[in-house]
Write a protein that holds these residues in place. Structure first.
Motif, short mmCIF file in Angstrom:
data_model
loop_
_atom_site.label_atom_id
_atom_site.label_comp_id
_atom_site.label_asym_id
_atom_site.label_seq_id
_atom_site.Cartn_x
_atom_site.Cartn_y
_atom_site.Cartn_z
N LEU A 33 36.00 38.36 32.49
CA LEU A 33 36.47 37.54 31.44
C LEU A 33 35.61 36.21 31.72
CD1 LEU A 33 40.07 38.58 30.93
CD2 LEU A 33 38.10 39.14 29.34
N PRO A 34 35.66 35.32 30.77
CA PRO A 34 35.44 34.04 30.95
C PRO A 34 37.18 33.16 31.72
CG PRO A 34 34.69 34.39 28.76
CD PRO A 34 35.52 35.89 29.22
N VAL A 35 37.00 32.27 31.98
CA VAL A 35 38.30 31.59 32.42
C VAL A 35 38.95 31.36 31.42
CG1 VAL A 35 38.93 29.47 33.29
CG2 VAL A 35 37.20 30.38 34.64
N ALA A 42 46.69 35.57 30.18
CA ALA A 42 47.72 35.70 31.28
C ALA A 42 48.80 34.75 30.99
CB ALA A 42 47.18 35.31 32.53
N CYS A 43 48.68 33.56 30.30
CA CYS A 43 49.73 32.70 30.00
C CYS A 43 50.16 32.32 28.63
CB CYS A 43 49.01 31.19 30.42
SG CYS A 43 48.31 31.22 31.83
N MET A 51 47.70 25.01 33.73
CA MET A 51 47.73 24.88 35.33
C MET A 51 46.90 26.07 35.56
SD MET A 51 50.80 26.35 37.65
CE MET A 51 51.89 24.92 37.86
N CYS A 52 46.54 27.02 34.55
CA CYS A 52 45.56 28.34 34.97
C CYS A 52 44.22 27.62 35.04
CB CYS A 52 45.64 29.28 33.95
SG CYS A 52 44.63 30.71 34.07
N MET A 53 43.72 26.67 33.96
CA MET A 53 42.54 26.01 33.91
C MET A 53 42.33 25.29 35.10
SD MET A 53 41.22 27.40 31.04
CE MET A 53 39.80 26.40 30.88
N TYR A 188 51.04 35.86 39.68
CA TYR A 188 51.56 36.99 39.02
C TYR A 188 50.88 37.52 37.63
CZ TYR A 188 54.85 40.58 37.19
OH TYR A 188 55.59 41.84 36.72
N SER A 189 50.81 36.31 36.95
CA SER A 189 50.48 36.68 35.31
C SER A 189 48.72 37.16 35.51
CB SER A 189 50.59 35.47 34.51
OG SER A 189 51.98 35.07 34.57
N LEU A 190 48.22 36.29 36.39
CA LEU A 190 46.83 36.84 36.21
C LEU A 190 46.52 38.23 37.05
CD1 LEU A 190 45.30 33.43 37.54
CD2 LEU A 190 44.78 34.73 35.48
#
Length: 196
Positions: A33-35, A42-43, A51-53, A188-190
């Motif tokens: 997947l793309p970021v 996930a979020c 935070m993920c980005m 965990y989400s990722l």
């Protein structure tokens, strides 16, 4: 003729494996997947998405993990790489908090503060052990069975430390612990994108 048919059959059976190697797939069956798409999926909140980005924006780190497609497609990476990078970033955050706690323990603290910081250091050891297992063993080895439980083993000690810090008056570690907990939750989400 029989030998030719045998060769064709072997090639047909090996074809899915050869294709996986050719596109740089590390863990069979895991999508790329793309970021932005990984973070969106996930979020559930804007805070976690941001935070993920921030965590996943460093493409050179993703490339070093060996999960990138071949030929390179900079906008699409195997989800496992995102999970590994998030776990590594969580461990780096844990280390910063441990350093801060160790520094505080060298100063003048009352008995209650000292006891709580000492206990937090032990709990951070457990959290880091779990995340090290996730980042260095389970994910790179494509061993996803028990992965959700391992993430939880990392989260529970962080929450236990948080509960201790909440009982102190204005601990400088409280905010750091909150960030650590969020980074663990992001990892965990990722990881959940792997179907755990």
């Amino acid at each position: 003729m029989a030998k030719t048919m045998k060769t064709i059959l072997v090639l047909l059976l090996a074809f899915p494996f050869l294709v996986a190697v050719a596109v740089g797939e590390h863990c069979p069956g895991v999508r790329s997947l793309p970021v932005e798409a990984a973070c969106q999926e996930a979020c559930g909140t804007r805070l976690m998405y941001d935070m993920c980005m921030d965590t996943l924006h460093e493409d050179e780190d993703l490339g070093k993990l060996g999960f990138g497609p071949d030929p390179p497609q900079p906008h699409s990476v195997e989800v496992t790489a995102y999970a590994v990078l998030a776990a590594q970033r969580a461990r780096e955050s844990f280390a910063a908090t441990v350093d801060a706690a160790s520094g505080l323990l060298k100063g003048s603290l009352n008995r209650d503060e000292r006891a709580k910081y000492d206990a937090c250091l032990v709990e951070y050891g457990y959290a880091d052990f779990s995340m090290a297992r996730v980042a260095n063993d389970m994910l790179p080895g494509c061993r996803f069975a028990g992965l959700a439980e391992e993430y939880m083993k990392g989260l529970i000690p962080l929450e236990s430390c948080r509960d201790r810090l909440m009982r102190l008056e204005a601990s400088p570690l409280y905010a750091m612990n909150l960030v650590d907990r969020n980074k663990e939750l992001l990892a965990y989400s990722l990881g959940q994108l792997l179907g755990i």
